[in-house]
Design an enzyme around this catalytic site. Structure first.
Site, PDB file in Angstrom:
ATOM      1  N   SER A 162     -11.381  -0.791  -0.316  1.00  0.00           N
ATOM      2  CA  SER A 162     -10.019  -0.659   0.451  1.00  0.00           C
ATOM      3  C   SER A 162     -10.258  -1.032   1.899  1.00  0.00           C
ATOM      4  CB  SER A 162      -9.239   0.462   0.140  1.00  0.00           C
ATOM      5  OG  SER A 162      -8.945   0.688  -1.003  1.00  0.00           O
ATOM      6  N   ASP A 194       0.854  -1.203  -0.151  1.00  0.00           N
ATOM      7  CA  ASP A 194       0.003  -0.056   0.018  1.00  0.00           C
ATOM      8  C   ASP A 194       0.660   1.167  -0.085  1.00  0.00           C
ATOM      9  OD1 ASP A 194      -2.340   1.897   0.833  1.00  0.00           O
ATOM     10  OD2 ASP A 194      -3.361   0.162   0.979  1.00  0.00           O
ATOM     11  N   HIS A 220      -3.564   5.920   4.029  1.00  0.00           N
ATOM     12  CA  HIS A 220      -4.290   4.851   3.356  1.00  0.00           C
ATOM     13  C   HIS A 220      -3.831   3.426   3.844  1.00  0.00           C
ATOM     14  CE1 HIS A 220      -5.905   2.028   0.262  1.00  0.00           C
ATOM     15  NE2 HIS A 220      -6.927   2.770   0.303  1.00  0.00           N
TER      16      HIS A 220
END
Length: 364
Positions: free
Chosen positions: A320, A139, A169
């Protein structure tokens, strides 16, 4: 007091012209990176011969993977890479963090907040779940955070510029797997996280770096790999990296994508990858969540409490957020059933997950 940060950028609406959140990714990429290609060789001998003669080819070396027998090169003329002996040439596709959807979330969708664990049936103390299991998070990188235990291992495959800030994120994804905080408890809080950063400061990466990340996660001992990222392009190199991991017993879990399309993005679309869609708190399919006959499972994906920054929370939405619930569930099953392989644990999670939609497998 933990502050709650809401990050709700515009959803992607067209697979041919993907868009990205303004705070997470670059402007819309082209379908492939210009003047750049991946040369994949069928044999070790041809791979090494090409590297030895690269200086005379007029190509510029951008990277290479011995495990995948692949070279990333820049060229000035496409003809330079079209007839290389013993090779298959493919584009280096952009890979990106999906936009967190705003457009495409149906009216009346119910947020999970801090109730996501209860929604998947976790009511008891789960603080030891995941112990001894390593989950790789490929990521944007995982920050140090009050909700994450110390000892996160970190590998950087995409360095940031001096003034750039690492995105949060990956931190949000990791907290859903192994968060240990009353406001954002993970599914498997005792799991070890291996953070592999493959994005730039805007949340963009590419097929070659993703493939490198999958190989590195496998070689570093991860049993489960979580990829809450996606690509428009079917890359032979990423497909090979997925096969590399699967041959070594690693399970890959990937987000299906947030475009509302009837096929998951890559790598979720590859055979054997656990592709994860999103539902809201009453169990309904979220309109933005990609569907398809090869969708494996769905999980919470609307305004889930997750870690952000170094000491904040965010209301995290999108596939996600859904993928790490499944990664965490697999890690939990492995730790609670000593001797289970990652694939055996995955099979059990899929077998015992709640029926939703029509009876049996269905696209949503």
């Amino acid at each position: 007091r933990e502050s709650v940060q809401r990050n709700v950028p515009t959803a992607q609406t067209n697979r041919n012209s993907p868009s990205h959140p303004t705070d997470k990714a670059a402007e819309s990429p082209e379908s492939e990176l210009p003047k750049e290609g991946l040369v994949h060789f069928k044999s070790e001998e041809e791979y090494l011969a090409f590297l030895n003669n690269l200086s005379s080819s007029g190509l510029r070396l951008l990277g290479n993977s011995d495990a995948l027998r692949t070279v990333r090169v820049a060229f000035t003329d496409l003809n330079q890479i079209t007839d290389i002996d013993g090779s298959d040439v493919s584009p280096n596709f952009p890979v990106f963090i999906p936009a967190t959807p705003e457009v495409g979330v149906q009216s009346g969708a119910q947020a999970f907040g801090a109730s996501a664990l209860e929604s998947i049936g976790v009511f008891e103390d789960n603080s030891t779940w995941g112990k001894g299991i390593t989950v790789a998070v490929i990521d944007s990188g995982v920050n140090q955070h009050i909700a994450l235990k110390d000892g996160v291992k970190r590998l950087t495959l995409n360095k940031l510029a001096e003034d750039d800030t690492q995105l949060s994120h990956g931190t949000a994804v990791a907290s859903i797997i192994s968060g240990n905080h009353p406001l954002t408890q993970g599914v498997a809080p005792a799991a070890d996280i291996l953070s592999i950063r493959i994005t730039d400061a805007q949340g963009s990466s590419n097929s070659f770096t993703l493939a490198e990340g999958i190989v590195a996660a496998t070689d570093w001992g991860a049993q489960i790999i979580n990829i809450s990222m996606g690509s428009e392009g079917n890359s032979i190199v990423v497909a090979d990296a997925v096969a590399y991991a699967q041959e070594r017993g690693v399970v890959i879990v990937a987000s299906a994508g947030n475009e509302g399309f009837d096929t998951p993005s890559y790598p979720a679309a590859y055979d054997g990858v656990i592709s994860v869609g999103a539902v809201e708190a009453s169990g309904l399919h979220l309109d933005f969540s990609n569907t398809g006959e090869n969708l494996s499972i769905v999980a919470p994906g609307f305004e889930v409490n997750a870690a952000w920054g170094n000491d904040q929370l965010t209301a995290f939405s999108g596939t996600s957020a859904s993928a790490p619930f499944v990664s965490g569930a697999i890690a939990a099953v492995m730790s609670e059933n000593p001797g289970y392989t990652a694939q055996q644990a995955t099979d059990l999670v899929l077998q015992l997950s709640n029926e939703a939609g029509q009876v049996g497998r269905d696209p949503q």
